[in-house]
Design a protein around this motif. Sequence first.
Motif, short mmCIF file in Angstrom:
data_model
loop_
_atom_site.label_atom_id
_atom_site.label_comp_id
_atom_site.label_asym_id
_atom_site.label_seq_id
_atom_site.Cartn_x
_atom_site.Cartn_y
_atom_site.Cartn_z
N ALA A 132 -33.46 46.92 -24.43
CA ALA A 132 -32.00 46.85 -24.35
C ALA A 132 -31.40 48.24 -24.20
N ARG A 133 -31.91 49.19 -24.96
CA ARG A 133 -31.43 50.58 -24.85
C ARG A 133 -31.66 51.13 -23.44
N THR A 134 -32.83 50.84 -22.91
CA THR A 134 -33.17 51.31 -21.56
C THR A 134 -32.20 50.73 -20.54
N LEU A 135 -31.92 49.43 -20.67
CA LEU A 135 -30.97 48.80 -19.76
C LEU A 135 -29.57 49.38 -19.92
N LEU A 136 -29.17 49.63 -21.15
CA LEU A 136 -27.86 50.24 -21.39
C LEU A 136 -27.77 51.60 -20.72
N ALA A 137 -28.80 52.37 -20.88
CA ALA A 137 -28.81 53.72 -20.28
C ALA A 137 -28.74 53.63 -18.77
N LYS A 138 -29.45 52.69 -18.17
CA LYS A 138 -29.43 52.52 -16.72
C LYS A 138 -28.06 52.06 -16.23
N ARG A 139 -27.48 51.09 -16.92
CA ARG A 139 -26.22 50.50 -16.48
C ARG A 139 -25.01 51.37 -16.77
N ALA A 140 -25.09 52.13 -17.82
CA ALA A 140 -23.95 52.94 -18.21
C ALA A 140 -23.83 54.19 -17.34
N GLY A 141 -24.96 54.73 -16.92
CA GLY A 141 -24.93 55.95 -16.13
C GLY A 141 -24.24 57.05 -16.91
N ALA A 142 -23.31 57.73 -16.27
CA ALA A 142 -22.58 58.82 -16.93
C ALA A 142 -21.33 58.30 -17.63
N GLY A 143 -20.98 57.04 -17.38
CA GLY A 143 -19.76 56.49 -17.97
C GLY A 143 -19.94 56.08 -19.42
N GLU A 144 -18.83 55.68 -20.00
CA GLU A 144 -18.83 55.26 -21.40
C GLU A 144 -19.35 53.83 -21.51
N ILE A 145 -20.09 53.55 -22.55
CA ILE A 145 -20.65 52.22 -22.77
C ILE A 145 -19.63 51.39 -23.52
N GLY A 146 -19.34 50.20 -23.00
CA GLY A 146 -18.31 49.36 -23.60
C GLY A 146 -18.64 47.89 -23.56
N VAL A 147 -17.60 47.09 -23.56
CA VAL A 147 -17.72 45.64 -23.65
C VAL A 147 -18.48 45.06 -22.46
#
Length: 140
Positions: A99-114
């Motif tokens: 899940a962390r890996t996917l978050l890092a991939k999907r978030a890119g440089a932007g802020e992680i949110g809803v």
Amino acid sequence: MDAALRLIGRQPYSERRLRERLSKMGFEAAEIAACLERLTGWGYLNDRAYGVARVELLKRRLKSRAYVKADLAAEGIARELISELLGEHYSDADEIIIARTLLAKRAGAGEIGVKECQKLARAGFAEHTIGRCFQEISTP
């Protein structure tokens, strides 16, 4: 037997999938049963080994525990064996790392949110896994 050996020589099969494939090819149920029994006896057909390989493949593809469970069921693996395989080869810690890996991939440089949380939920990650990932991100 020749058709079955050709099939499993190309790719791995669960017992149920191979039975279905041979049936579609027009073989009789008795012939299929005898063939599968021989292949199992020789060690060429093993749902446990197939399941372990499938779990590891899906983990590398960053799939959630729920996704893996559904995939194994669709492949014809018995429920009891699925539970054993997940218990042995897909821990809660593995799911958090994925899940962390996917978050890092999907978030890119932007802020992680809803939106990222919703994407993980749609991908089948457990609520407690998602919550834990977000706690770790928000904690300095």
